[in-house]
Motif scaffolding. Sequence first.
Motif, mmCIF file in Angstrom:
data_model
loop_
_atom_site.group_PDB
_atom_site.id
_atom_site.type_symbol
_atom_site.label_atom_id
_atom_site.label_comp_id
_atom_site.label_asym_id
_atom_site.label_seq_id
_atom_site.Cartn_x
_atom_site.Cartn_y
_atom_site.Cartn_z
ATOM 1 N N LYS A 39 -12.044 -9.627 5.066
ATOM 2 C CA LYS A 39 -10.656 -9.771 4.608
ATOM 3 C C LYS A 39 -10.543 -10.662 3.374
ATOM 4 O O LYS A 39 -9.685 -10.457 2.517
ATOM 5 N N THR A 91 -15.218 4.891 0.493
ATOM 6 C CA THR A 91 -14.755 4.287 1.748
ATOM 7 C C THR A 91 -15.557 3.030 2.108
ATOM 8 O O THR A 91 -15.011 2.113 2.717
ATOM 9 N N THR A 119 -13.967 0.074 0.582
ATOM 10 C CA THR A 119 -12.683 -0.312 1.172
ATOM 11 C C THR A 119 -12.819 -0.966 2.538
ATOM 12 O O THR A 119 -12.189 -1.980 2.821
ATOM 13 N N TYR A 120 -13.663 -0.394 3.400
ATOM 14 C CA TYR A 120 -13.650 -0.798 4.804
ATOM 15 C C TYR A 120 -14.809 -1.681 5.235
ATOM 16 O O TYR A 120 -14.719 -2.323 6.275
ATOM 17 N N HIS A 154 0.861 -1.177 0.000
ATOM 18 C CA HIS A 154 0.000 0.000 0.000
ATOM 19 C C HIS A 154 0.897 1.225 0.000
ATOM 20 O O HIS A 154 2.121 1.098 0.106
ATOM 21 N N TYR A 156 -5.420 -6.151 -3.393
ATOM 22 C CA TYR A 156 -4.487 -5.051 -3.219
ATOM 23 C C TYR A 156 -4.673 -3.958 -4.272
ATOM 24 O O TYR A 156 -4.742 -2.775 -3.948
ATOM 25 N N ASP A 176 -2.419 1.296 6.401
ATOM 26 C CA ASP A 176 -3.855 1.094 6.561
ATOM 27 C C ASP A 176 -4.091 -0.236 7.277
ATOM 28 O O ASP A 176 -3.192 -1.075 7.365
ATOM 29 N N SER A 200 -8.482 3.762 -2.750
ATOM 30 C CA SER A 200 -7.922 4.597 -1.680
ATOM 31 C C SER A 200 -7.439 5.939 -2.212
ATOM 32 O O SER A 200 -7.538 6.953 -1.512
ATOM 33 N N TYR A 255 -10.559 -8.932 0.027
ATOM 34 C CA TYR A 255 -9.561 -7.869 -0.142
ATOM 35 C C TYR A 255 -8.683 -8.123 -1.369
ATOM 36 O O TYR A 255 -8.146 -9.208 -1.538
ATOM 37 N N ASN A 304 -8.012 -1.990 -4.012
ATOM 38 C CA ASN A 304 -8.034 -1.168 -2.799
ATOM 39 C C ASN A 304 -7.145 0.056 -2.914
ATOM 40 O O ASN A 304 -7.490 1.133 -2.436
ATOM 41 N N LYS A 305 -5.968 -0.108 -3.520
ATOM 42 C CA LYS A 305 -5.070 1.038 -3.671
ATOM 43 C C LYS A 305 -5.672 2.096 -4.584
ATOM 44 O O LYS A 305 -5.577 3.296 -4.313
ATOM 45 N N SER A 335 -6.197 -2.991 6.705
ATOM 46 C CA SER A 335 -6.252 -4.253 5.950
ATOM 47 C C SER A 335 -4.883 -4.771 5.531
ATOM 48 O O SER A 335 -4.588 -5.959 5.710
#
Length: 387
Positions: free
Chosen positions: A263, A255, A258-259, A176, A268, A180, A275, A266, A271-272, A182
Motif C-alpha cells: 500500500k 496487473t 497494480t496488485y 478511481h 493514484y 478496486d 488500470s 500506491y 494506478n489509474k 487499493s
Amino acid sequence: MGGRNETKVMYFILLGFPTTGEQQLLLFSALLLAYLLTVLENFLIILIIRNTHSLQKPMYFFLGNLSFLEIWYVSAIEPKMIRDVLSHDKRISFQGCMAQLHFFVTFVCTEYVLLAVMAFDRFVAICKPLRYPLIMSHKLCAQLVAACWMCGLATSSIKLGFIASLSFCDVDKINHYFCDISPLLNISCSDSSSAELVDFTLALLVIMLPLCAVVASYICILFTVLKIPSPQGRQKAFSTCSSHLTVVVLFYSTTLFTYAHPKLMYTYRANKLVSVLYTVVVPLLNPLIYCLRNKEVRVAMRRKSMLSPFLKSLQLNDCSVLFYSTTLFTYARPKLMYTYRANKLVSLLYTVVVPLLNPLIYCLRNKEVRVAMRRTFTCRRGAKEIN
C-alpha cells in the motif's frame, strides 16, 4: 480514528479522470468504441470456434473460454465507466460497489489461472505430442476450466469478506474509475492491516503461482524446440505459442504492477493509467493478437461463409453509423451537456465530411458497385476507341 464521523456510507463517488468538456467527448467516444469492439471481437471468436470443425481442439476450447471470460470481464467495468465520463452523478451504491469488486476480482483471477492452463496445453502439445490427445481429453479440459473459475470465485469471496467488513466513514470519494481494492483500503477509517495483508498475499499467490507455471512451461518448450533439427519445424512450433505468450506478457505485466506491491507504494495517477491498460486496452488487443497471429483462426475466418452476410451488412451500414452517431450527439442529449465548440465540430462532420465519405464508402467497399463502375468505364473507353 482521528475523530472521524463513523456513520455508515451508503454510496461512493467515483472520481474517475479529471477532464474538460471536449476531452470528455473524446474519452467517451474512445471508451465506447473500445468496449463495443472488444465484445464484438470476442463474440466472433466464440462463433468461429463453435462452428469450425478444424478448431475443435483443446487450444481453441481454452481460447473460446478466454473470449467468453473477457466479454464479462470488460462488462463488469466499462459500461459504468463510460456512463460516468459524461454524467455529473458519479455515485455508486455500497452494494453496487461490492458487487462490481466481486465480479472484477473473480474474472481477473480466473484469467490468471486460465492463461497458465493454456501454457500447460502448449507444453503438452510440443513436449509430448504423441500423448497429447490422450492427456488433453475433453473431460480434463472441462475440469481445468472449472478449476479456473473455482479459483477465481474463491479468491474473490475471501477478499470481499475482508473488504466488506471495513468501516467507511466520512470519506466517500474513490479516486478511481471503478471499485478496486487499493482505493477502498485507502479510504477506510478502520484498521485495514488484516485486509491489506490478505489482499497482498492472495495477489502474490494468484499471480505468481500461475506465472511460475507459465515460465516453467515455456522453458521446457524452448529446450524441446531447440532440439528440432529443421528451421521450419522450429518456426512452426514457436508460432503456435507466440499469440499466447504475447497475451501473457501484456496481461501479467500490467496487473503485476497494480496488485503485487504494498500500500505504501500506491500512487493514484499511475494506478489509474495502468488500470486502463488491463481493463480496456489489453482485452481489446487479445482477440486481434490471436486472430492476426494464428493461421488456423485466419483461415477459418476467411472460409466461414456464415459470417459473410454479417460482414457485408457491416460494410453497407458504415454510412448509417457515421450519420446517426454524429446527429444523435447533436440533437439527442440534454441541454446541460451542450457545448458550442463541440457542437460546431460535430455539425461540420455530418454536414460536410459524412456526405463526402458516403459515396466513397459505397463505391470502395461494395463489390457489386465496384464491378459496375469498372464495366461502365470499360464500355465508355471502348466506345471512344471505335469512334
